[in-house]
Write an enzyme that holds these catalytic residues in place. Structure first.
Site, PDB file in Angstrom:
ATOM      1  N   ARG A  28     -13.068  -5.643  -9.977  1.00 18.91           N
ATOM      2  CA  ARG A  28     -13.321  -4.125  -9.408  1.00 18.91           C
ATOM      3  C   ARG A  28     -15.087  -3.996  -9.283  1.00 18.91           C
ATOM      4  O   ARG A  28     -15.710  -3.462  -8.225  1.00 18.91           O
ATOM      5  CB  ARG A  28     -13.055  -3.000  -9.943  1.00 18.91           C
ATOM      6  CG  ARG A  28     -11.415  -2.931 -10.202  1.00 18.91           C
ATOM      7  CD  ARG A  28     -10.725  -2.490  -9.050  1.00 18.91           C
ATOM      8  NE  ARG A  28     -11.024  -1.162  -8.333  1.00 18.91           N
ATOM      9  CZ  ARG A  28     -10.501  -0.807  -7.437  1.00 18.91           C
ATOM     10  NH1 ARG A  28      -9.704  -1.224  -6.743  1.00 18.91           N
ATOM     11  NH2 ARG A  28     -10.708   0.419  -7.028  1.00 18.91           N
ATOM     12  N   TYR A  84       0.851  -1.263   0.194  1.00 15.34           N
ATOM     13  CA  TYR A  84      -0.102  -0.011  -0.064  1.00 15.34           C
ATOM     14  C   TYR A  84       0.752   1.558  -0.005  1.00 15.34           C
ATOM     15  O   TYR A  84       0.340   2.486   0.548  1.00 15.34           O
ATOM     16  CB  TYR A  84      -0.998  -0.027   1.185  1.00 15.34           C
ATOM     17  CG  TYR A  84      -2.347  -0.675   0.949  1.00 15.34           C
ATOM     18  CD1 TYR A  84      -3.260  -0.622  -0.108  1.00 15.34           C
ATOM     19  CD2 TYR A  84      -2.536  -1.794   1.641  1.00 15.34           C
ATOM     20  CE1 TYR A  84      -4.076  -1.362  -0.322  1.00 15.34           C
ATOM     21  CE2 TYR A  84      -3.720  -2.608   1.500  1.00 15.34           C
ATOM     22  CZ  TYR A  84      -4.464  -2.401   0.634  1.00 15.34           C
ATOM     23  OH  TYR A  84      -5.676  -3.022   0.279  1.00 15.34           O
ATOM     24  N   ARG A 133     -18.572  -6.351  -1.177  1.00 16.06           N
ATOM     25  CA  ARG A 133     -18.306  -5.089  -0.132  1.00 16.06           C
ATOM     26  C   ARG A 133     -19.785  -5.120   0.455  1.00 16.06           C
ATOM     27  O   ARG A 133     -20.037  -5.107   1.616  1.00 16.06           O
ATOM     28  CB  ARG A 133     -17.684  -4.085  -0.551  1.00 16.06           C
ATOM     29  CG  ARG A 133     -16.226  -4.303  -0.874  1.00 16.06           C
ATOM     30  CD  ARG A 133     -15.350  -3.311  -1.403  1.00 16.06           C
ATOM     31  NE  ARG A 133     -14.029  -3.091  -1.124  1.00 16.06           N
ATOM     32  CZ  ARG A 133     -13.017  -2.596  -1.699  1.00 16.06           C
ATOM     33  NH1 ARG A 133     -13.560  -1.936  -2.832  1.00 16.06           N
ATOM     34  NH2 ARG A 133     -11.872  -2.832  -1.529  1.00 16.06           N
ATOM     35  N   PHE A 156      -4.989   7.635   6.719  1.00 17.79           N
ATOM     36  CA  PHE A 156      -5.356   6.195   7.184  1.00 17.79           C
ATOM     37  C   PHE A 156      -4.174   5.270   7.101  1.00 17.79           C
ATOM     38  O   PHE A 156      -4.501   4.067   7.263  1.00 17.79           O
ATOM     39  CB  PHE A 156      -6.723   5.928   6.586  1.00 17.79           C
ATOM     40  CG  PHE A 156      -6.490   5.801   5.085  1.00 17.79           C
ATOM     41  CD1 PHE A 156      -5.903   4.746   4.270  1.00 17.79           C
ATOM     42  CD2 PHE A 156      -7.074   6.718   4.309  1.00 17.79           C
ATOM     43  CE1 PHE A 156      -5.823   4.714   2.930  1.00 17.79           C
ATOM     44  CE2 PHE A 156      -7.193   6.888   3.024  1.00 17.79           C
ATOM     45  CZ  PHE A 156      -6.475   5.814   2.400  1.00 17.79           C
ATOM     46  N   GLU A 185       1.749  -6.217  -8.223  1.00 15.61           N
ATOM     47  CA  GLU A 185       1.033  -6.922  -7.013  1.00 15.61           C
ATOM     48  C   GLU A 185       1.146  -8.285  -7.241  1.00 15.61           C
ATOM     49  O   GLU A 185       1.565  -8.908  -6.207  1.00 15.61           O
ATOM     50  CB  GLU A 185      -0.291  -6.294  -6.706  1.00 15.61           C
ATOM     51  CG  GLU A 185      -0.495  -5.068  -6.371  1.00 15.61           C
ATOM     52  CD  GLU A 185      -1.946  -4.315  -6.520  1.00 15.61           C
ATOM     53  OE1 GLU A 185      -2.003  -3.145  -6.270  1.00 15.61           O
ATOM     54  OE2 GLU A 185      -2.905  -5.395  -6.881  1.00 15.61           O
ATOM     55  N   HIS A 245      -9.267  -6.801  -1.607  1.00 15.96           N
ATOM     56  CA  HIS A 245      -8.697  -5.701  -2.460  1.00 15.96           C
ATOM     57  C   HIS A 245      -8.659  -6.296  -3.795  1.00 15.96           C
ATOM     58  O   HIS A 245      -8.563  -7.777  -4.047  1.00 15.96           O
ATOM     59  CB  HIS A 245      -7.123  -5.688  -1.950  1.00 15.96           C
ATOM     60  CG  HIS A 245      -6.252  -5.277  -3.142  1.00 15.96           C
ATOM     61  ND1 HIS A 245      -5.997  -3.868  -3.421  1.00 15.96           N
ATOM     62  CD2 HIS A 245      -5.368  -5.694  -4.086  1.00 15.96           C
ATOM     63  CE1 HIS A 245      -5.369  -3.731  -4.396  1.00 15.96           C
ATOM     64  NE2 HIS A 245      -4.838  -4.971  -4.609  1.00 15.96           N
TER      65      HIS A 245
HETATM   66  P1  ATP Z   1      -7.986  -1.856  -2.490  1.00 16.93           P
HETATM   67  O1  ATP Z   1      -6.841  -0.877  -3.028  1.00 16.93           O
HETATM   68  O2  ATP Z   1      -7.794  -2.276  -1.050  1.00 16.93           O
HETATM   69  O3  ATP Z   1      -8.836  -2.761  -3.328  1.00 16.93           O
HETATM   70  P2  ATP Z   1      -9.654   0.413  -3.199  1.00 16.93           P
HETATM   71  O4  ATP Z   1      -9.032   0.583  -4.645  1.00 16.93           O
HETATM   72  O5  ATP Z   1     -11.212   0.349  -3.416  1.00 16.93           O
HETATM   73  O6  ATP Z   1      -9.376  -0.492  -2.272  1.00 16.93           O
HETATM   74  P3  ATP Z   1      -7.992   2.611  -2.150  1.00 16.93           P
HETATM   75  O7  ATP Z   1      -8.453   4.120  -2.249  1.00 16.93           O
HETATM   76  O8  ATP Z   1      -6.939   1.996  -2.933  1.00 16.93           O
HETATM   77  O9  ATP Z   1      -9.466   1.905  -2.229  1.00 16.93           O
HETATM   78  O10 ATP Z   1      -7.732   2.368  -0.570  1.00 16.93           O
HETATM   79  C1  ATP Z   1      -7.124   1.341  -0.018  1.00 16.93           C
HETATM   80  C2  ATP Z   1      -7.651   0.666   1.069  1.00 16.93           C
HETATM   81  O11 ATP Z   1      -7.471   1.671   2.202  1.00 16.93           O
HETATM   82  C3  ATP Z   1      -9.148   0.624   1.246  1.00 16.93           C
HETATM   83  O12 ATP Z   1      -9.637  -0.608   0.538  1.00 16.93           O
HETATM   84  C4  ATP Z   1      -9.766   0.772   2.351  1.00 16.93           C
HETATM   85  O13 ATP Z   1      -9.343  -0.503   3.196  1.00 16.93           O
HETATM   86  C5  ATP Z   1      -8.477   1.619   3.167  1.00 16.93           C
HETATM   87  N1  ATP Z   1      -9.058   2.931   3.204  1.00 16.93           N
HETATM   88  C6  ATP Z   1      -9.285   4.018   1.960  1.00 16.93           C
HETATM   89  N2  ATP Z   1      -9.669   4.902   2.321  1.00 16.93           N
HETATM   90  C7  ATP Z   1      -9.734   4.947   3.878  1.00 16.93           C
HETATM   91  C8  ATP Z   1     -10.367   5.761   4.896  1.00 16.93           C
HETATM   92  N3  ATP Z   1     -10.856   7.049   4.636  1.00 16.93           N
HETATM   93  N4  ATP Z   1     -10.375   5.453   6.079  1.00 16.93           N
HETATM   94  C9  ATP Z   1      -9.701   4.009   6.334  1.00 16.93           C
HETATM   95  N5  ATP Z   1      -9.203   3.299   5.484  1.00 16.93           N
HETATM   96  C10 ATP Z   1      -9.477   3.906   4.350  1.00 16.93           C
HETATM   97 MG    MG Z   2      -6.622   0.352  -4.561  1.00 16.80          MG
END
Ligand code: ATP
Ligand code: MG
Length: 139
Positions: free
Chosen positions: A86, A50, A103, A58, A127, A116
């Protein structure tokens, strides 16, 4: 076009014994699980994975959550696999996720959102390479 995406069944999913239920949604959508293993992510794994979010407020909570319990890492293969996964995952915030998505069905919160999925071909490639040598991917 057949492509591959990277998936994680997150700690909130393994803790609640939901890996089979989520895999059923994945397979029903026509995606094939061509690699899969259950691991405990190290802090270094999670920070690398990440890394794009390291300046976000966060980030610390995200790394804590991802290392709190085992995860299942997977490679999914299928026609348009990245976008398809997605779509069936649903929105990051489960309160905004469409009916029938993983979700919407299973996530507890934005921070514990069960799965994810990669967001683009380049991220999918990187990844997958972080967790699977080629020999462990059997299409
Ligand atoms: P992922 O990358 O896990 O598939 P995503 O692409 O839908 O999820 P991202 O914006 O990449 O979302 O964020 C990565 C992860 O970080 C999210 O899946 C979530 O678990 C966490 N996350 C994102 N925004 C927040 C927030 N505002 N507060 C807490 N955790 C968050
Ligand atoms: Mg993401």
């Amino acid at each position: 076009m057949t492509e591959r995406t990277f998936s994680i069944l997150k700690p909130d999913a393994t803790e609640r014994n939901l890996t089979g239920a989520i895999n059923a949604v994945i397979e029903k959508a026509g995606l094939r699980i061509v690699a899969q293993k259950r691991i405990k992510m190290s802090r270094a794994d999670a920070e690398q994975f990440y890394g794009v979010h390291k300046e976000r407020p966060f980030f610390g909570e995200l790394v804590e959550t991802m290392t709190s319990a085992p995860v299942v890492v997977q490679v999914l293969e299928g026609d348009g696999a990245i976008a398809k996964y997605r779509e069936i995952m649903g929105a990051t915030n489960p309160a905004q996720a469409a009916d029938g998505t993983i979700r919407k069905l299973y996530a507890k919160s934005i921070g514990e959102n069960s799965v994810h999925g990669s967001d683009a071909p380049e991220t999918a490639k990187a990844e997958i390479a972080q967790f699977f040598p080629d020999a462990e991917i059997v299409g």
